[in-house]
Design an enzyme around this catalytic site. Sequence first.
Site, PDB file in Angstrom:
ATOM      1  N   SER A  47       0.811  -1.220   0.000  1.00  0.00           N
ATOM      2  CA  SER A  47       0.000   0.000   0.000  1.00  0.00           C
ATOM      3  C   SER A  47       0.845   1.272   0.000  1.00  0.00           C
ATOM      4  O   SER A  47       0.391   2.321  -0.465  1.00  0.00           O
ATOM      5  CB  SER A  47      -0.929   0.009   1.222  1.00  0.00           C
ATOM      6  OG  SER A  47      -0.174  -0.146   2.424  1.00  0.00           O
ATOM      7  N   GLY A  84      -2.013  -4.231   1.234  1.00  0.00           N
ATOM      8  CA  GLY A  84      -2.137  -5.439   2.044  1.00  0.00           C
ATOM      9  C   GLY A  84      -1.167  -6.534   1.703  1.00  0.00           C
ATOM     10  O   GLY A  84      -1.071  -7.529   2.432  1.00  0.00           O
ATOM     11  N   ASN A 115       3.979  -5.351   5.788  1.00  0.00           N
ATOM     12  CA  ASN A 115       2.816  -6.105   6.268  1.00  0.00           C
ATOM     13  C   ASN A 115       3.231  -7.398   6.962  1.00  0.00           C
ATOM     14  O   ASN A 115       2.539  -7.855   7.885  1.00  0.00           O
ATOM     15  CB  ASN A 115       1.860  -6.394   5.108  1.00  0.00           C
ATOM     16  CG  ASN A 115       1.128  -5.139   4.658  1.00  0.00           C
ATOM     17  OD1 ASN A 115       0.601  -4.387   5.468  1.00  0.00           O
ATOM     18  ND2 ASN A 115       1.118  -4.890   3.360  1.00  0.00           N
ATOM     19  N   ASP A 196      -4.612   6.869  10.109  1.00  0.00           N
ATOM     20  CA  ASP A 196      -4.318   5.527  10.620  1.00  0.00           C
ATOM     21  C   ASP A 196      -2.921   5.431  11.220  1.00  0.00           C
ATOM     22  O   ASP A 196      -2.566   4.427  11.842  1.00  0.00           O
ATOM     23  CB  ASP A 196      -4.511   4.475   9.534  1.00  0.00           C
ATOM     24  CG  ASP A 196      -3.612   4.680   8.319  1.00  0.00           C
ATOM     25  OD1 ASP A 196      -2.667   5.491   8.386  1.00  0.00           O
ATOM     26  OD2 ASP A 196      -3.852   4.020   7.283  1.00  0.00           O
ATOM     27  N   HIS A 199       0.049   5.122   6.872  1.00  0.00           N
ATOM     28  CA  HIS A 199       0.251   5.448   5.465  1.00  0.00           C
ATOM     29  C   HIS A 199       0.551   6.938   5.267  1.00  0.00           C
ATOM     30  O   HIS A 199       0.033   7.772   6.000  1.00  0.00           O
ATOM     31  CB  HIS A 199      -0.985   5.051   4.648  1.00  0.00           C
ATOM     32  CG  HIS A 199      -1.276   3.595   4.682  1.00  0.00           C
ATOM     33  ND1 HIS A 199      -2.134   3.038   5.604  1.00  0.00           N
ATOM     34  CD2 HIS A 199      -0.812   2.576   3.906  1.00  0.00           C
ATOM     35  CE1 HIS A 199      -2.186   1.732   5.403  1.00  0.00           C
ATOM     36  NE2 HIS A 199      -1.402   1.427   4.392  1.00  0.00           N
TER      37      HIS A 199
END
Length: 224
Positions: A47, A84, A115, A196, A199
Amino acid sequence: MRADTAGPTRYGAWRAICHLWLAAVVAMTGAAAGAAPAKLILAFGDSLTAGYQLRPGDGFAPQLEVALRAKGHDVRVHNAGVSGDTTTQGRARLNWVLAGLKAKPDLVILELGANDMLRGAPVAAAKANLDAMLTQFAHAGVPVVLAGMRASPNLGRDYARDFDAMYPALAAAHHVPLYPFFMDGVVGVRGMQLGDGLHPTPGGVAVIVRGITPLVVRALAASH
């Protein structure tokens, strides 16, 4: 009645202009046909590469392309980031991504592993996957810039030590340039990350691009 001598004169001048125009068109067409195609950079990652929750022009690939073109480099940056993705998933889709390109990349920016780390996946498995992808690119004759990541402190000292050491070890083993921390200058900086806390914002992506661009430029030059 006096003969009109202007007609032939005008016709001759017009014919000369047409010949010059045609010659110019042929020259430009020939130059365009002989021009080298833009270099292809494949941004292959998760991402952070894909541009999660960002507008189309704000992600890593488009911002990097603009930055490189501003420096006079004729490039096209292909966004092959999937939100992801772990290293396992990236490795699994690598073949069809390469097969779907119209040309072999001149450079790959490999950005995976975040991830795996966030899920606490074994470092050995992530390292094996990255090693396999680097080996595949090498066999295909495609240069790579490896983008590193750092482990979150809450995963423990031993995990962080092994994870953080993974990228330098892989870069050394495969003789590829390493950008040590993809999120350098973004993590913990106000306004550089989305709500979040993971990012980058468009401004955060700009920081990443400014940081990695010199390394990308050197890698492109070395790939000649």
